[in-house]
Design an enzyme around this catalytic site. Structure first.
Site, PDB file in Angstrom:
ATOM      1  CB  SER A   9      12.580 -28.277  51.058  1.00 20.44           C
ATOM      2  OG  SER A   9      12.180 -27.066  50.449  1.00 20.44           O
ATOM      3  CG  HIS A  32      11.841 -26.375  55.148  1.00 17.23           C
ATOM      4  ND1 HIS A  32      12.197 -25.833  56.361  1.00 17.23           N
ATOM      5  CD2 HIS A  32      12.305 -25.517  54.202  1.00 17.23           C
ATOM      6  CE1 HIS A  32      12.855 -24.706  56.173  1.00 17.23           C
ATOM      7  NE2 HIS A  32      12.938 -24.487  54.871  1.00 17.23           N
ATOM      8  CG  ASP A  34      12.030 -23.039  51.404  1.00 18.44           C
ATOM      9  OD1 ASP A  34      12.505 -22.621  52.467  1.00 18.44           O
ATOM     10  OD2 ASP A  34      12.462 -24.052  50.816  1.00 18.44           O
ATOM     11  CG  MET A  36      11.257 -17.938  48.675  1.00 16.78           C
ATOM     12  SD  MET A  36      12.337 -18.510  47.337  1.00 16.78           S
ATOM     13  CE  MET A  36      12.869 -20.099  47.981  1.00 16.78           C
ATOM     14  CG  HIS A  65      13.061 -20.700  55.641  1.00 15.89           C
ATOM     15  ND1 HIS A  65      14.054 -21.162  54.791  1.00 15.89           N
ATOM     16  CD2 HIS A  65      13.516 -19.530  56.147  1.00 15.89           C
ATOM     17  CE1 HIS A  65      15.051 -20.290  54.782  1.00 15.89           C
ATOM     18  NE2 HIS A  65      14.743 -19.298  55.594  1.00 15.89           N
ATOM     19  CG  MET A  67      13.846 -17.320  52.814  1.00 20.57           C
ATOM     20  SD  MET A  67      14.492 -18.461  51.561  1.00 20.57           S
ATOM     21  CE  MET A  67      13.217 -19.723  51.601  1.00 20.57           C
ATOM     22  CG  MET A 136      19.619 -19.619  55.386  1.00 20.48           C
ATOM     23  SD  MET A 136      18.400 -20.821  54.796  1.00 20.48           S
ATOM     24  CE  MET A 136      18.739 -20.845  53.035  1.00 20.48           C
ATOM     25  N   GLY A 141      16.688 -18.213  48.559  1.00 18.68           N
ATOM     26  CA  GLY A 141      15.974 -17.722  47.389  1.00 18.68           C
ATOM     27  C   GLY A 141      15.815 -18.699  46.252  1.00 18.68           C
ATOM     28  CG  ASP A 174      16.879 -24.617  53.958  1.00 19.62           C
ATOM     29  OD1 ASP A 174      17.068 -25.408  53.019  1.00 19.62           O
ATOM     30  OD2 ASP A 174      15.981 -23.756  53.953  1.00 19.62           O
ATOM     31  N   GLY A 176      21.431 -27.506  50.132  1.00 22.96           N
ATOM     32  CA  GLY A 176      22.421 -28.449  49.627  1.00 22.96           C
ATOM     33  C   GLY A 176      22.592 -29.704  50.463  1.00 22.96           C
ATOM     34  N   GLY A 196      15.656 -30.909  49.990  1.00 24.54           N
ATOM     35  CA  GLY A 196      14.688 -30.723  48.923  1.00 24.54           C
ATOM     36  C   GLY A 196      14.857 -31.729  47.802  1.00 24.54           C
TER      37      GLY A 196
END
Length: 227
Positions: A9, A32, A34, A36, A65, A67, A136, A141, A174, A176, A196
């Site tokens: 990520s 990946h 993200d 947002m 992805h 969001m 998730m 976020g 996705d 942790g 990530g």
């Protein structure tokens, strides 16, 4: 049998050096991204212009992805730009099937994502319209959150349907994902692992990808080590 897919990520990468950060994980299956919008989630990251630039800088397929609010309007342009997989949130639209069909028509794979607290059962009937289900394992976020193990029940449920031939899609997770959590996710039936800080926080991101892939293959009942 398939091999574990690791999708680093770039949320955890150095945004000033994205081309170099992509090159550092050249062996990754997907990269990946993200997106947002500060509306669907409180944070604001990057958008289509950065994705278009990144597409010119790497051959790694981009896993976008989104969001964001109103994916029906904003998702297809990512597919048109050349993203390999475009995922949006089930919670962000009243017509996920229409959005998925528009993404596919624009040339990308379509993914559906669900937050940790969103049950998967209401969406089982429409998953045949999708190529990817993104589970998730943190609240969307923000990066760097702790893994929520309870979401693995969703992965197990979808894996059973895939193994039974009732669905044909990738199970992605996705949030942790690191050396301590990837084996539990793999054991639950996940195919693709977004990571990530576990990748870009390492001294050697490429080696971190390889080690995560090995751990996933070791624990997975349906994936095999890469040759």
């Amino acid at each position: 049998m398939a091999h574990p897919m690791i999708a680093p990520s770039i949320l955890s990468a150095d945004f000033a050096r994205l081309a170099d950060e992509a090159a550092a994980v050249a062996d990754a299956h997907w990269l990946h991204v993200d997106v947002m919008d500060a509306h669907f989630v409180p944070n604001l990251t990057l958008g289509l212009p950065v994705v278009q630039s990144l597409l010119k800088a790497t051959d790694i397929p981009l896993d976008c992805h989104l969001m964001i609010e109103d994916p029906g309007r904003w998702a297809p342009p990512y597919a048109e730009a050349g993203a390999h997989n475009v995922t949006f949130h089930a919670e962000a639209t009243d017509n996920p099937v229409a959005v998925a069909r528009d993404i596919r028509a624009a040339g990308a794979r379509a993914g559906l994502s669900v937050k940790p607290g969103t049950p998967i059962e209401p969406y089982l009937e429409i998953l045949k319209e999708f190529d990817t289900l993104l589970v998730m394992s943190v609240e969307p976020g923000f990066g760097g959150q702790s893994f929520i193990p309870d979401v693995l029940d969703k992965a197990r449920a979808i894996r059973r349907l895939v193994d039974a031939g009732e669905l044909t899609l990738l199970v992605e997770i996705d949030g942790g994902i690191n050396a301590d959590t990837i084996e539990a996710a793999a054991e639950a039936g996940v195919d693709c692992f977004v990571a990530g800080s576990a990748v870009y926080g390492a001294d050697d991101p490429g080696e971190a990808v390889r080690k995560l892939r090995e751990r996933a293959a070791h624990a997975s009942p349906h994936l095999t080590p890469a040759p």
